[in-house]
Scaffold this active site. Sequence first.
Site, PDB file in Angstrom:
ATOM      1  N   SER A 254     -23.908  -2.101   7.689  1.00  0.00           N
ATOM      2  CA  SER A 254     -22.926  -1.557   6.753  1.00  0.00           C
ATOM      3  C   SER A 254     -23.516  -0.391   5.973  1.00  0.00           C
ATOM      4  O   SER A 254     -23.889   0.623   6.561  1.00  0.00           O
ATOM      5  CB  SER A 254     -22.415  -2.679   5.840  1.00  0.00           C
ATOM      6  OG  SER A 254     -21.196  -2.342   5.236  1.00  0.00           O
TER       7      SER A 254
ATOM      8  N   HIS B 187     -17.453  -8.957   9.747  1.00  0.00           N
ATOM      9  CA  HIS B 187     -18.307  -7.862   9.284  1.00  0.00           C
ATOM     10  C   HIS B 187     -19.767  -8.291   9.125  1.00  0.00           C
ATOM     11  O   HIS B 187     -20.677  -7.519   9.378  1.00  0.00           O
ATOM     12  CB  HIS B 187     -17.767  -7.329   7.950  1.00  0.00           C
ATOM     13  CG  HIS B 187     -18.498  -6.143   7.422  1.00  0.00           C
ATOM     14  ND1 HIS B 187     -18.716  -4.988   8.173  1.00  0.00           N
ATOM     15  CD2 HIS B 187     -19.096  -5.917   6.214  1.00  0.00           C
ATOM     16  CE1 HIS B 187     -19.384  -4.111   7.445  1.00  0.00           C
ATOM     17  NE2 HIS B 187     -19.632  -4.651   6.268  1.00  0.00           N
TER      18      HIS B 187
END
Length: 266
Positions: free
Chosen positions: A93, A245
Amino acid sequence: MTAKRQLNYQFQPASRSSGNPVLVFLHGLFGDMNNLGVIAKAFAEDYAILRADLRNHGRSFHADEMNYPAMAADVIRLLEHLNVSNAILIGHSMGGKTAMTAAAQRPDLISKIAVIDIAPVDYNNVLYNDNAHAKEFQALFALKAADIQTRQQAKTVLENYLDSEATIQFLLKSFDADASEKTRFNLTALYTHYRQIMGWGKVRYTQPVLFIKGGESNYILPQYGDTILAQFPQATSFTIAGAHHWVHAEKPELVARAITKFIQSN
């Protein structure tokens, strides 16, 4: 002139000597160097491992500036400090965007990068058309305002705003009752510069890049393909089915396997 500060880090030489690159692990928003620890452990025998707290996170320094060129410069400064001349960056990320930026700045030091569930795009007004972490920020500012001293008290505050037990436990890892903001990260700076963290300025890096996507995540979408290849012409991708995620936490063995294949390829 103010001296440049060094990131907090842990460097672990390979268990057995090798000429392999140093693997550098970079965490995401609200995280710290331990977030990718399970993945890093899979490589510890044959590769030196460098894990770092990015600025405004963990035990690294706090700074008013929070953007990818600055964060990448921090990583490069650390590589130079440790005399690392051949690194592979692995970032999740926000850490993935930092890795992409650092590689573009210093391709002579960074031979490959593996990017976990993030794309080189501006996410502002794309994810949910709002602050994708609005609930987390609301919970954390409530935590800052609360008169608490224990982890259990902190958990109770966070539960008033967050439904996900996994998210609550993740945020509690950075709880620090003695810190002014009740966390080890610089909450004010992260909130102030959130658009920069979610944004992107575009870079170019012509060496190999692996994008690892969680199959259930919306951070890497098919329509980003041309944008990715324009910046990273040697990009390849691997999707891990059933993962979201935080794919590295949900499917660590599969992530480690994908990275192993990537870093061992020519």
